[in-house]
Design a protein around this motif. Structure first.
Motif, short mmCIF file in Angstrom:
data_model
loop_
_atom_site.label_atom_id
_atom_site.label_comp_id
_atom_site.label_asym_id
_atom_site.label_seq_id
_atom_site.Cartn_x
_atom_site.Cartn_y
_atom_site.Cartn_z
N LEU A 79 -8.86 0.34 -6.31
CA LEU A 79 -7.43 0.65 -6.33
C LEU A 79 -7.18 2.15 -6.22
CD1 LEU A 79 -6.13 -1.77 -9.12
CD2 LEU A 79 -6.16 -2.13 -6.66
N ILE A 80 -8.10 2.94 -6.73
CA ILE A 80 -7.92 4.40 -6.73
C ILE A 80 -8.09 4.99 -5.33
CG2 ILE A 80 -8.88 6.58 -7.56
CD1 ILE A 80 -9.70 5.11 -10.11
N MET A 81 -9.09 4.52 -4.60
CA MET A 81 -9.44 5.13 -3.31
C MET A 81 -8.29 5.16 -2.31
SD MET A 81 -13.39 3.98 -2.66
CE MET A 81 -14.72 4.65 -3.69
N PRO A 82 -7.60 4.04 -2.04
CA PRO A 82 -6.49 4.10 -1.08
C PRO A 82 -5.38 5.05 -1.52
CG PRO A 82 -7.15 1.84 -1.45
CD PRO A 82 -7.84 2.66 -2.49
N ALA A 83 -5.12 5.11 -2.84
CA ALA A 83 -4.08 6.01 -3.33
C ALA A 83 -4.45 7.47 -3.07
CB ALA A 83 -3.87 5.78 -4.83
N LEU A 84 -5.73 7.82 -3.27
CA LEU A 84 -6.18 9.19 -3.01
C LEU A 84 -6.13 9.51 -1.52
CD1 LEU A 84 -9.27 9.44 -5.41
CD2 LEU A 84 -7.02 10.50 -5.72
N VAL A 85 -6.59 8.57 -0.71
CA VAL A 85 -6.62 8.80 0.73
C VAL A 85 -5.22 8.93 1.30
CG1 VAL A 85 -7.26 7.76 2.94
CG2 VAL A 85 -8.86 7.70 1.03
N SER A 86 -4.25 8.22 0.71
CA SER A 86 -2.88 8.25 1.24
C SER A 86 -2.27 9.65 1.17
CB SER A 86 -2.00 7.28 0.45
OG SER A 86 -1.85 7.71 -0.89
N HIS A 87 -2.81 10.50 0.31
CA HIS A 87 -2.30 11.88 0.19
C HIS A 87 -2.99 12.83 1.18
CE1 HIS A 87 0.08 10.93 -3.32
NE2 HIS A 87 -0.97 10.40 -3.90
N ILE A 88 -4.01 12.30 1.89
CA ILE A 88 -4.79 13.16 2.78
C ILE A 88 -4.65 12.75 4.24
CG2 ILE A 88 -7.09 14.03 3.29
CD1 ILE A 88 -7.85 13.42 0.38
N PHE A 89 -4.72 11.41 4.49
CA PHE A 89 -4.69 10.94 5.87
C PHE A 89 -3.39 10.21 6.16
CE2 PHE A 89 -9.16 10.98 4.48
CZ PHE A 89 -9.66 11.90 5.39
N ASP A 90 -3.26 9.75 7.40
CA ASP A 90 -2.03 9.05 7.79
C ASP A 90 -2.04 7.62 7.27
OD1 ASP A 90 -3.01 7.13 10.11
OD2 ASP A 90 -3.99 9.07 10.41
N PHE A 91 -0.88 6.97 7.37
CA PHE A 91 -0.69 5.64 6.79
C PHE A 91 -1.59 4.59 7.43
CE2 PHE A 91 1.48 2.80 4.10
CZ PHE A 91 1.77 1.63 4.80
N ASN A 92 -1.81 4.69 8.77
CA ASN A 92 -2.65 3.71 9.44
C ASN A 92 -4.08 3.73 8.91
OD1 ASN A 92 -0.63 2.76 11.14
ND2 ASN A 92 -0.99 4.38 12.65
N THR A 93 -4.55 4.92 8.57
CA THR A 93 -5.89 5.03 7.99
C THR A 93 -5.96 4.32 6.65
OG1 THR A 93 -6.20 7.18 9.07
CG2 THR A 93 -7.69 6.64 7.27
N VAL A 94 -4.91 4.44 5.86
CA VAL A 94 -4.86 3.79 4.56
C VAL A 94 -4.87 2.28 4.72
CG1 VAL A 94 -3.47 3.45 2.48
CG2 VAL A 94 -3.69 5.72 3.46
N GLU A 95 -4.15 1.78 5.71
CA GLU A 95 -4.13 0.34 5.94
C GLU A 95 -5.51 -0.18 6.31
OE1 GLU A 95 -1.21 -0.16 8.97
OE2 GLU A 95 0.43 -0.44 7.54
N ALA A 96 -6.21 0.55 7.18
CA ALA A 96 -7.56 0.15 7.58
C ALA A 96 -8.51 0.20 6.39
CB ALA A 96 -8.06 1.06 8.70
N LEU A 97 -8.37 1.25 5.57
CA LEU A 97 -9.21 1.38 4.38
C LEU A 97 -8.95 0.23 3.41
CD1 LEU A 97 -11.21 2.99 2.64
CD2 LEU A 97 -9.26 4.29 1.75
N SER A 98 -7.69 -0.14 3.24
CA SER A 98 -7.34 -1.26 2.35
C SER A 98 -7.98 -2.55 2.81
CB SER A 98 -5.81 -1.42 2.30
OG SER A 98 -5.19 -0.29 1.75
N LEU A 99 -8.00 -2.76 4.12
CA LEU A 99 -8.62 -3.96 4.67
C LEU A 99 -10.12 -3.96 4.40
CD1 LEU A 99 -7.67 -6.46 6.30
CD2 LEU A 99 -8.46 -5.28 8.35
N GLY A 100 -10.77 -2.79 4.60
CA GLY A 100 -12.20 -2.69 4.36
C GLY A 100 -12.55 -2.90 2.89
#
Length: 350
Positions: A143-164
Motif C-alpha cells: 500500500l505504501i509503494m504506490p502512494a510514494l511513487v504517485s508523488h514522483i511519477f505520472d499517474f499512468n505509472t502508478v496505475e501500472a505499478l498498482s496492477l503489478g
C-alpha cells in the motif's frame, strides 16, 4: 446461549430486506434507505458466513479453504464492486482500509477483552498468528509503494505499478493457501465440537447461493445511497467507507469471532479476525484492481496518508500484542482504544 441469541437477532433483521426494496422503489429518504439496506446486509452476511463454514466442514480442508477464500469476504467484495461501478473509488479504498483495521483492532480487541474477562489470560498458536502478521506487513508495504511513487511519477505509472503489486499480492495469497492447506496443514487442524457440521450440504449450498444474490441487490441499494447520505449528514465518503461500510460488511463475522473468544477458543477467534484482514489485503484488494482494469476504468492502490498510516499502525500494534501467544482483557482494551482514536481522526478529516 449466545449463539442462539445471535441467530435470533439475525432472523429478526431479515425483515429489512423487503423494507429496503420497497423504500428503493418508492424513492424514500436516502438516510432511511441507507440504514435499511445496511440492516438487511447484516443478517445476510451472517447466514452466508454460516453456510460457508458448514460447507467447508463437509467437503474437506482443501476445497473448504478455497470456499473461505471466495466467500469469506463476499459481502465486502460485492459492496465494493457496486461502488466501483458507481465510480466511488475513495469509498472502495476506504472500505478496504476499514476492513483491515476493523478486524485487526476492533474485533481482535473486543475478542481479547470479552474473552479475557474473568480469566487471567488466554492462549493461542503464536506461529499461525505470526504468519498472518507477516502477510499483513507485506500488504502494508504494497500500500505504501504506490502512494510514494504517485508523488514522483505520472499517474499512468502508478496505475501500472498498482496492477503489478496486485499480481504479487495475489500470488502471495496463493502461497499462503498452499502453506495452510498442504505443507503446514497440521497447524490449522480444527478439532472439537465446533468443527462438526450441523447443516446438510444441500442446505448450505442453497443458503450460500440465495444470500449471494440478495446481498448483491442490497449492496446496489446501499451504494446508491452513499453520496446523498454523506451530503445530508455532513460525513465524508472516507469516514463512511472506513467505519460504516466496513463494519456492516463484517458484522456477522465480527460477532462470531467475539463469541468464540468468550468460549475460550482464541485460535478460532483470531483465525476469523486476522484471517479476514489477510484476505482483504491480499485477495479482495488485488481482485478489485483487476476488475476495474477489465471495466476500462482502472483503480490504483494509491491510498491517502491517513489510510496508509492506519494500516501500518494496526499491523505493528497487533503483531506486538499477539507475538507471545497470550492475551488478556487489557490488551483487548488497548486495541479498541487505538481503533477509537483512528475513527475520530477519519471522522474529522475533510
Amino acid at each position: 446461549m449466545a449463539k442462539l441469541n445471535f441467530d435470533a437477532i439475525l432472523g429478526v433483521l431479515l425483515i429489512f430486506i423487503p423494507i429496503s426494496i420497497v423504500m428503493e422503489l418508492l424513492h424514500a429518504n436516502s438516510i432511511l434507505l441507507f440504514v435499511s439496506a445496511a440492516l438487511a446486509i447484516i443478517p445476510l452476511a451472517g447466514f452466508m458466513g454460516k453456510a460457508t463454514e458448514e460447507l467447508s466442514k463437509q467437503v474437506g480442508a482443501g476445497i473448504g479453504g478455497l470456499l473461505n477464500a471466495t466467500f469469506g469476504n463476499a459481502t465486502e467484495l460485492i459492496i465494493a464492486i457496486f461502488a466501483l461501478q458507481a465510480g466511488l473509488f475513495e469509498v472502495v479504498k476506504a472500505s478496504l482500509t476499514g476492513g483491515i483495521i476493523g478486524n485487526m483492532l476492533l474485533i481482535t480487541g473486543c475478542s481479547m477483552f470479552f474473552g479475557g474477562l474473568n480469566r487471567e489470560k488466554q492462549t493461542f498458536n503464536s506461529r499461525v498468528q505470526g504468519v498472518n502478521s507477516t502477510m499483513l506487513a507485506l500488504a502494508a508495504v504494497g500500500l505504501i509503494m504506490p502512494a510514494l511513487v504517485s508523488h514522483i511519477f505520472d499517474f499512468n505509472t502508478v496505475e501500472a505499478l498498482s496492477l503489478g503489486i496486485s499480481a504479487i499480492l495475489l500470488i502471495t495469497y496463493v502461497c499462503s493457501l498452499v502453506f495452510s492447506l498442504r505443507t503446514h496443514r497440521h497447524l490449522y487442524d480444527c478439532e472439537g465440537e465446533e468443527c462438526k457440521p450441523q447443516w446438510p450440504k444441500s442446505k448450505a449450498i442453497l443458503v450460500l447461493l440465495a444470500t449471494t444474490i440478495i446481498i448483491a441487490l442490497e449492496s446496489e441499494i446501499l451504494v446508491g445511497a452513499v453520496e446523498p447520505v454523506s451530503q445530508s449528514l455532513g460525513l465524508t465518503e472516507l469516514f463512511i467507507g472506513v467505519i460504516v461500510v466496513a463494519i456492516i460488511g463484517n458484522a456477522a463475522e465480527h460477532s462470531t469471532a467475539i463469541i468464540m473468544a468468550m468460549k475460550n477458543n482464541m485460535d478460532l477467534s483470531l483465525g476469523i479476525a486476522m484471517g479476514s484482514s489477510t484476505q482483504i489485503a491480499l485477495l479482495i484488494a488485488p481482485v478489485l484492481v483487476f476488475i476495474s482494469w477489465l471495466w476500462g476504468n482502472p483503480m490504483s492502490l494509491v491510498f491517502n496518508e491517513f489510510e496508509v498510516v492506519a494500516v501500518i499502525a494496526a499491523v505493528i500494534i497487533a503483531n506486538m500484542i499477539s507475538a507471545d501467544g497470550e492475551s488478556n482483557w487489557l490488551e483487548g482494551a488497548q486495541l479498541i482504544a487505538l481503533y477509537a482514536m483512528m475513527a475520530a481522526v477519519f471522522f474529522l478529516i475533510r
